[in-house]
Design a protein around this motif. Structure first.
Motif, PDB file in Angstrom:
ATOM      1  N   LEU A  54      39.319 -23.964 -21.740  1.00  0.00           N
ATOM      2  CA  LEU A  54      39.584 -23.561 -20.355  1.00  0.00           C
ATOM      3  C   LEU A  54      39.575 -22.048 -20.186  1.00  0.00           C
ATOM      4  N   LEU A  60      37.093 -27.224 -14.039  1.00  0.00           N
ATOM      5  CA  LEU A  60      37.449 -28.414 -14.812  1.00  0.00           C
ATOM      6  C   LEU A  60      37.224 -29.643 -13.950  1.00  0.00           C
ATOM      7  N   ILE A  62      37.948 -33.688 -13.870  1.00  0.00           N
ATOM      8  CA  ILE A  62      38.676 -34.807 -14.481  1.00  0.00           C
ATOM      9  C   ILE A  62      38.156 -36.103 -13.861  1.00  0.00           C
ATOM     10  N   GLY A  79      44.770 -30.208 -16.685  1.00  0.00           N
ATOM     11  CA  GLY A  79      44.886 -29.808 -15.279  1.00  0.00           C
ATOM     12  C   GLY A  79      45.912 -28.710 -15.086  1.00  0.00           C
ATOM     13  N   ALA A  82      44.541 -25.415 -16.436  1.00  0.00           N
ATOM     14  CA  ALA A  82      43.524 -24.876 -15.511  1.00  0.00           C
ATOM     15  C   ALA A  82      44.193 -24.241 -14.294  1.00  0.00           C
ATOM     16  N   ASN A  83      45.221 -24.898 -13.773  1.00  0.00           N
ATOM     17  CA  ASN A  83      45.976 -24.327 -12.644  1.00  0.00           C
ATOM     18  C   ASN A  83      46.547 -22.967 -13.006  1.00  0.00           C
ATOM     19  N   LYS A  87      41.639 -21.724 -12.541  1.00  0.00           N
ATOM     20  CA  LYS A  87      40.315 -22.361 -12.517  1.00  0.00           C
ATOM     21  C   LYS A  87      40.376 -23.590 -11.622  1.00  0.00           C
ATOM     22  N   VAL A  89      40.049 -27.256 -10.180  1.00  0.00           N
ATOM     23  CA  VAL A  89      40.060 -28.570 -10.826  1.00  0.00           C
ATOM     24  C   VAL A  89      39.548 -29.610  -9.832  1.00  0.00           C
ATOM     25  N   VAL A 113      49.227 -31.659 -10.868  1.00  0.00           N
ATOM     26  CA  VAL A 113      48.060 -30.771 -10.860  1.00  0.00           C
ATOM     27  C   VAL A 113      47.630 -30.473  -9.423  1.00  0.00           C
ATOM     28  N   PHE A 115      44.613 -29.731  -7.076  1.00  0.00           N
ATOM     29  CA  PHE A 115      43.165 -29.917  -7.127  1.00  0.00           C
ATOM     30  C   PHE A 115      42.439 -29.070  -6.082  1.00  0.00           C
ATOM     31  N   GLY A 203      31.803 -29.923  -9.530  1.00  0.00           N
ATOM     32  CA  GLY A 203      32.408 -29.007 -10.502  1.00  0.00           C
ATOM     33  C   GLY A 203      31.535 -27.783 -10.735  1.00  0.00           C
TER      34      GLY A 203
END
Lengths: 265, 265, 265
Positions: A54, A60, A62, A79, A82-83, A87, A89, A113, A115, A203
């Protein structure tokens, strides 16, 4: 339409690295479609390298298609990292409403997470809506309703993200604006993984532009255009799949402007 | 031949959901071939959702191609649930005789699960026969014998199921009737997963008709016809694979009646 | 060039069984390309059958593309068994330098297993070099250097194996001889798994000839020729992939002699 078409050039210029924790059925197609649009896929299920991957990935994805115990643990952790790293998600909640285990995983993901985009088919988006409103509506009643636009908008506001609900007409909303995409063909449903590939494309877009709403619309339209070409030129789901990939590979602003059918309201 | 051809229409009308616990090498091809014949694939390795998935699936296919510790547990459990729910279970005992771990898994499956169809190549069917007759024959002596018809009939009676043994001439028996199918081409062996795809097709048929004998025959013949077309039109195992898929996608009663080579004795 | 071309016939005659512990992204392509060149793939992740499979396999390919905890254990164990049984082991250290977890796995493999061929792209080969020379150079400085030929030779001598470093010009060395291969096209990078497929092909060659240096060169050139044909005849990474597979399927001595661009120094 130019702002949509530009996303394609942005991906091809920035070549974002897209980390995908996805299912074992369509993982190869997801990697290839990411390359086709000009981004760079990384697939890993290894808990020990989540942070390392990451740190250099731009987005990312999922996809819970073949989730099991070990994957459930990894996606939540990935997740959250990434948060923390800022980044985007993307969630593809495959079969969200089909089993209790999937419902629980999606609920946990939504709780833990943040998103950028949640993309599912109408049934999956309605299942997410039903989860959080079980007491008064239940999943079934929601399933049978036709108010996908309201539901998607409500979810977009609640989760502060872009919601993409694919169907006969695809719908994308950020809670204020609503886009409707009329590209696509029924043959997309005869090739496994076209939904997952759309998630991989979104993505790729979110790794190249911060305008996730525009990015999601462009990518869903791109996959729809690929489906239309497959229908015209293919002989079955073997050749459909190849034409879809080749069409994404050849997609550029001009081709997109000629074929995209997008209305923003 | 009409009863065989009719199976194809029945699958396309009923669109059965076929739950497949299969190997990671050919899982994508199995999903696509299931869609090609008009059924709907679900792939999951998640122990927690076996019951949920089986409650709405019409058939279960167990393919042990890349079995490992966790899969061994899941397939036995899934098979028992499917039996309880009255859903037909198809076994593809990939490499049954090749390693001790596979032999043990197949023995356990045969002990715990009632199968509708067991489909393997001649070596795999002979391996199953050898397992249960080790004391007096041993696997090796069985391997070298040519009496596949007798063996298949004996197994069909013993396990009260349909046995399909694929080879130069494919053989299907329910213990009384024996069908011989002379479709197919050697190029099928150059594409990985054509055996697994045949298992997925048989699962699709068993999800649409209770006549598993007829269903298995039709699907093996269908894959054989696809192989013949691949040989005629393809340039290698890349294009063979695509033509196989497209041929299954386009298969209908008329095409089947023109091409099937089936003898029932 | 005849000694190179002969490798292709040797594989087609001997049909070696190539056991591949590989990643879930490209596992299907690896199986198909193994069949395309005339060898026979076996894929298994089952710890309990490592010995059984290796007893009848002619070569082992270890590809760490989607390594995780369980795979890390298996590949080391499989490598040691293969060494004991005298079967050649090929390492494809995918992403060797990208994450700490991969570095550690590759270091462990290099410590515990004797390899016949290590094949990676220039960055991966340099990462392996950097690992073992961290104190004085560090990975970054090595990454930026252009001395891949020296590095590959040094590694080949150190690990007493063939080192293949793929790039714009591919390089293969046994520590004394150095071969440079100028086949290939940039489109190979747009199809996921062409590197993994090259590893599968090298495994096929090493299962058929003890001259691993010659085998590795021939297979890298073969994949390069396939890439050139894909560029000429394809429309995108969907069709590139199919043409690559078909080209390998059709490869023979004459075709190879017409197209290979190999210099041995």
């Amino acid at each position: 339409m130019n702002n949509f078409a530009k996303v394609i050039s942005e991906i091809r210029e920035k070549k974002p690295i897209v980390y995908q924790i996805t299912n074992t059925v369509t993982i190869n197609d997801c990697a290839n479609v990411t390359l086709a649009i000009g981004a760079s896929p990384i697939m890993s299920f290894c808990e020990d390298e989540l942070e390392d991957v990451l740190s250099f990935a731009s987005a990312l994805v999922i996809n819970i298609g073949t989730m099991d115990k070990s994957m459930r643990k990894i996606v939540v952790k990935a997740g959250k990292i990434a948060n923390k790293l800022g980044k985007p998600v993307i969630l593809d909640p495959v079969g969200a409403g089909a089993t209790q285990a999937r419902k629980e995983l999606v609920e946990k993901l939504l709780e833990k997470v943040k998103f950028a985009v949640i993309k599912g088919n109408v049934a999956e988006i309605k299942a997410i809506y039903g989860m959080k409103n079980e007491s008064n509506r239940g999943v079934d009643s929601v399933e049978s309703s036709d108010n996908i636009e309201e539901i998607a908008k409500e979810l977009a506001i609640k989760y502060n993200c872009v919601i993409a609900a694919t169907g006969k007409v695809d719908l994308v909303t950020d809670g204020k604006r609503v886009a409707k995409i009329e590209n696509g063909d029924i043959v997309l449903g005869s090739v496994t993984g076209t939904g997952c590939m759309t998630g991989a494309l979104i993505g790729s877009a979110c790794g190249a532009t911060e305008d996730y709403f525009t990015g999601a619309i462009t990518m869903i339209s791109t996959m729809g255009i690929a489906g239309e070409k497959a229908k015209l030129q293919g002989n079955g789901n073997g050749s459909f799949r190849q034409i879809i990939m080749d069409t994404v590979y050849q997609m550029n602003e001009e081709e997109f402007l000629n074929s995209a059918k997008i209305r923003v309201e």
